[in-house]
Design an enzyme around this catalytic site. Structure first.
Site, short mmCIF file in Angstrom:
data_model
loop_
_atom_site.label_atom_id
_atom_site.label_comp_id
_atom_site.label_asym_id
_atom_site.label_seq_id
_atom_site.Cartn_x
_atom_site.Cartn_y
_atom_site.Cartn_z
N TYR B 71 37.65 38.51 53.42
CA TYR B 71 36.74 38.46 54.57
C TYR B 71 37.50 38.35 55.89
O TYR B 71 36.92 38.02 56.91
CB TYR B 71 35.78 37.27 54.42
CG TYR B 71 34.82 37.37 53.26
CD1 TYR B 71 33.79 38.31 53.26
CD2 TYR B 71 34.94 36.52 52.16
CE1 TYR B 71 32.91 38.40 52.19
CE2 TYR B 71 34.06 36.61 51.08
CZ TYR B 71 33.05 37.54 51.11
OH TYR B 71 32.17 37.63 50.05
N ASP B 133 36.09 30.73 42.91
CA ASP B 133 36.99 31.49 42.04
C ASP B 133 38.43 31.02 42.10
O ASP B 133 39.09 30.92 41.07
CB ASP B 133 36.94 32.97 42.41
CG ASP B 133 35.69 33.63 41.86
OD1 ASP B 133 35.11 33.08 40.92
OD2 ASP B 133 35.29 34.69 42.39
N HIS B 371 41.98 42.85 48.20
CA HIS B 371 40.55 43.05 47.96
C HIS B 371 39.74 42.72 49.20
O HIS B 371 40.20 42.04 50.13
CB HIS B 371 40.06 42.27 46.74
CG HIS B 371 40.25 40.79 46.83
ND1 HIS B 371 39.50 40.01 47.67
CD2 HIS B 371 41.11 39.97 46.19
CE1 HIS B 371 39.89 38.75 47.52
NE2 HIS B 371 40.86 38.69 46.64
N TYR B 452 25.35 38.64 53.15
CA TYR B 452 25.33 37.20 53.43
C TYR B 452 26.59 36.77 54.16
O TYR B 452 26.63 35.68 54.74
CB TYR B 452 25.15 36.42 52.12
CG TYR B 452 26.41 35.90 51.48
CD1 TYR B 452 27.20 36.72 50.67
CD2 TYR B 452 26.83 34.59 51.67
CE1 TYR B 452 28.35 36.25 50.08
CE2 TYR B 452 28.00 34.11 51.08
CZ TYR B 452 28.75 34.95 50.29
OH TYR B 452 29.91 34.48 49.71
N ARG B 453 27.62 37.64 54.18
CA ARG B 453 28.93 37.28 54.71
C ARG B 453 29.71 38.58 54.71
O ARG B 453 29.50 39.43 53.85
CB ARG B 453 29.55 36.29 53.73
CG ARG B 453 30.89 35.68 54.07
CD ARG B 453 31.22 34.71 52.93
NE ARG B 453 32.51 34.07 53.07
CZ ARG B 453 33.09 33.35 52.10
NH1 ARG B 453 32.46 33.20 50.94
NH2 ARG B 453 34.25 32.78 52.28
#
Lengths: 532, 532
Positions: B71, B133, B371, B452-453
């Site tokens: 992110y 995670d 990722h 959501y993000r």
């Protein structure tokens, strides 16, 4: 204007109640009074009214239903404000999503009407609402004041999902997923993208909520309610110590309560049934006699366990063991153990989402009864509960009031709600109640205890006790107020938050000490009610 | 500056990672880059740094740990910002209240350090944390980004209690009961008196959180984890339909997940273990073969049941029945049914609050793997899940990526987190990933689906999809921004919220389209790192 009787306030025709006053006035009945009442029919009307108020710089005071009794009723804080009585016309259940167990409501939806609506569409047995003591109030209004109920969804605000809000300058926003056009998740997911604004619309004057999503509790397939009675006043400490781990571990899953035996008894008895001392306080021996006659205790605990019968039985046995270890004389009662008029039957209704009016029975305690709440927040431990109860009892008896306390028990903290019963036709008694509650707020603050909610007349005092770092939180709140409501028209003074033009002008002193009406001459303002 | 390898990013010495870049850059590695890094040692230092930034009008970018990988990592949105690396020195567990199962932490507390702290004080078996995670991230940072985990406390933000915040002008506030001097309830009760501000500090640029209370999960006395494998891709619809009532009725009490079989397989296999089509997408037949070999399904479901053994067994039997009714070929596995390296053993650790690094295995999928997540919010129903998975798969395969989706299932909605794996040394592949994810955001918005993000580079685009009533929510957010941060120094552009001086100047177009660095000549600014 005549003051309506309690029965008219609570029951029968909602419109019999004038939504311009606090019907449980603690000051002069005309101190907190509106100049006009407006009935918006929809969000657009609300926005128009807000823009009108900005144009003319008139303070407005929105209400859902106006049943905030004990905390100011339907009175506006600034005399001469225009009341926006949202509940009168914006009173629809807009949607019930049965599959997801949520609904979307307008401000005027009362607990009792939401309940009846769910019954009428045939899902009342599957989807429960969380009702507070009396079901005439607004579901939305109570959540926005962060009120509590009795089921696992008892923290009402924690179970809302999504808002529609008219800002103090008249724009309309939707929060969470409602801020995306076409989203199907407005009532399914609490957050959206970016800041989560919802919380700033509770106990504040930053916006008028016109729609709110609420979660409905799926029928958990069984309920077992019980009462535990503790014989000694000092058992409070151990009782709360036993309850704390039961709450944190979710062995008890609802919002249970511990209340004073005398408060419990006030459902069945009036003050005249007791012997009083010269101050009007029930004598301990007399209380003891009545509590024994009622088969109750110095304190009583009500809780509900949910699920299949074998599961709740196992939990019930475990809970009994925990109490017996520390308070061997605890008496337990289930529904089959008590007579028909016992509150436990009512409690069974509350905890399964069925409204009742039983709490009205307390209004017989004294003539012309009105009530006011002192509601400090307590840690879930015996020490804090004990010192708060002692503090409340000492100060209230000094002023001739009976301490009537209840602890509503959340996972890690309790709402300690103390009921002040007073005769609203007795001016001297009203003054005593006000002086006493002001003393209690100061007593509490001196030991780091704050109220979760308070009467309109006391909001300045309470907000000032939230004083960490030189009152940093109020400075922050004022910064938000100035940004969102530059003309200061929306609910000036709510929760102690005053628009900038009011600050330092003595408004905060109001509530028995000084008049602060914005409009001294109502004719001069020449307000006429808005449409319709 | 060289780009650290994934292993250095995640493990070993935290300070080996430069906290000035996004180590999983999707743009040029120097696009989002800081000019200086400052290590405040306490709240007062943070306040000083903020006041300094206001004086010189320099943008600042606070980080907790900087592990927001996928992110945006630790990169600031505006090039040349000064990073406040809070985690380096403000990394203490300030308090653990064992009795009430809560703690108070600083920004730099990682999941793994909190876990170890609880172990070290001897309460690790009684009080669990909720780990995501990978446990290297900041407990506070994840909650403020509204991340999710696996236990009943998986909605991290919903389980915080109380904040300390430095405002963008340098004042220090505490929220909830922390706003009262001497209150013992700061970490016990979520609200205070008046507006509840906490939510506006999530996914925003309205303040720097320096302390946060978090609830700890009491050991529920047992856990049963299981995996259900659904043979057909189209079983997703029925699986979610079965799960929804299990969630709303709390029969499943944690945050379970449904993930694509191929995403599950990527823990055991690399892309080279499959046959690929000309686009680089795993061929369906090849996937099928591997899934069969692994004994898994087209989709797999992982869930945890808590409590005594007989209770979880009864629930497990009930849940199996529900699935068998609608997906007769479902295969169920408990821990004893699977080999040692099976993810289910890891899942058992996650759901009992034990950190693991297992998810790192996915980074072997392709060389130089990085990722990025596309994370739309889904209703808890088969229809929405199905259309989102189809949408993701179609668009991603078009660009040569494998759709690797997981649904994290909340009570009434799901976080559909889709992992984009790309080779961060392959510029063309990075461009494809960026173009593809931008297309997906638009695809989703066209059917009313929002994220959501999202990654820093995509926050402008995503925030614009929250467009109800002509983007009313962003206008409201900007009003708050202008009031709280008049000089626009705090995290300009976070969640698409730009300070007023930036608006309309093309900053929003950034992220591959246009440069927007505030400071083109760093020497001219002459920034030196703050103390110490």
């Amino acid at each position: 204007m005549s003051v309506p009787h309690a029965a008219a306030i609570y029951s029968g025709d909602y419109h019999a109640v004038p939504l311009s006053h606090d019907s449980y006035h603690i000051l002069d009945p005309d101190d907190f009074v509106a100049s006009a009442v407006c009935w918006p029919g929809n969000t657009e009307d609300v926005s128009k009214a807000v823009k009108w108020a900005n144009k003319w710089k008139v303070p407005i005071w929105p209400l859902s239903i106006g049943r905030n009794l004990g905390y100011g009723g339907s009175a506006p804080r600034v005399r001469g404000s225009v009341v926006l009585d949202l509940g009168r016309r914006m009173n629809k259940v807009l949607d019930v999503d049965v599959e997801n167990a949520v609904c979307l409501i307008e401000p005027g939806v009362q607990y009792v009407t939401l309940y009846e609506h769910l019954q009428s569409i045939g899902v009342g047995n599957d989807l429960w609402i969380d009702v507070p003591d009396l079901p005439g109030g607004s579901v939305m209004g109570n959540a926005l004041d962060r009120g509590v109920g009795y089921t696992p969804y008892g923290d009402h605000w924690a179970h809302h999902i999504g808002l529609e809000v008219v800002t103090p300058t008249g724009e309309v926003i939707r929060t969470g997923m409602g801020s995306m056009e076409g989203s199907e998740c407005w009532q399914l997911f609490r957050y959206g993208f970016g800041p989560h604004q919802d919380g700033i619309f509770t106990q504040s004057n930053y916006g008028i909520v016109t729609k709110m999503g609420m979660e409905l509790l799926p029928n958990p397939g069984g309920v077992r309610v019980f009462m535990a009675a503790f014989p000694q006043y000092d058992d409070l400490h151990e009782a709360i110590e036993v309850i704390r781990p039961l709450m944190i571990r979710k062995i008890i899953g609802n919002v249970p309560m511990v209340r004073l035996g005398l408060q419990d008894a006030s459902l069945y008895k009036t003050r005249d049934d007791f012997e009083l001392d010269e101050r009007g306080v029930v004598k301990p021996d007399s209380a003891q006699k009545v509590l024994e006659e009622l088969g109750t205790g110095a304190w009583v605990f009500y809780a509900a366990l949910y699920g299949p019968d074998d599961v709740t039985l196992a939990k019930y046995n475990y809970i009994q063991e925990q109490f017996y270890k520390r308070i061997p004389n605890t008496k337990f009662y289930q529904r089959e153990d008590v007579p028909e008029n016992h509150y436990l039957h009512n409690y069974a209704r509350f905890t399964t989402g069925i409204p009742t009016w039983r709490e009205l029975d307390r209004m017989k305690w004294i003539p012309n009864a009105a009530h006011l709440f002192f509601a400090p927040l307590s840690a879930n431990n015996g020490k804090d509960a004990g010192r708060q109860a002692a503090m409340g009892r000492k100060r209230m008896e000094e002023y001739g009031f009976n301490y009537l306390g209840t602890f509503f028990i959340g996972t890690r903290a309790m709402h300690h709600v103390i009921s002040f019963m007073y005769n609203r036709k007795d001016i001297a008694e009203k003054k005593k109640a006000l002086t006493c509650i002001r003393a209690l707020i100061a007593d509490a603050a001196s030991i780091g205890v704050g109220e979760y909610r308070t009467h309109l007349a006391l909001q300045d005092q309470v907000s000032k006790t939230y004083n960490w770092n030189d009152g940093a939180i109020m400075k922050f709140n004022e910064k938000l107020k100035d940004a969102l409501d530059p003309n200061g028209i929306l609910q000036p003074g709510r929760s102690g938050i005053w628009p900038k033009d009011y600050r330092g002008k003595g408004f905060e002193l109001w509530g028995g000490e000084e008049r602060s009406s914005l409009v001294e001459d109502k004719d001069e303002l020449n307000l006429t009610p808005l449409s319709p």
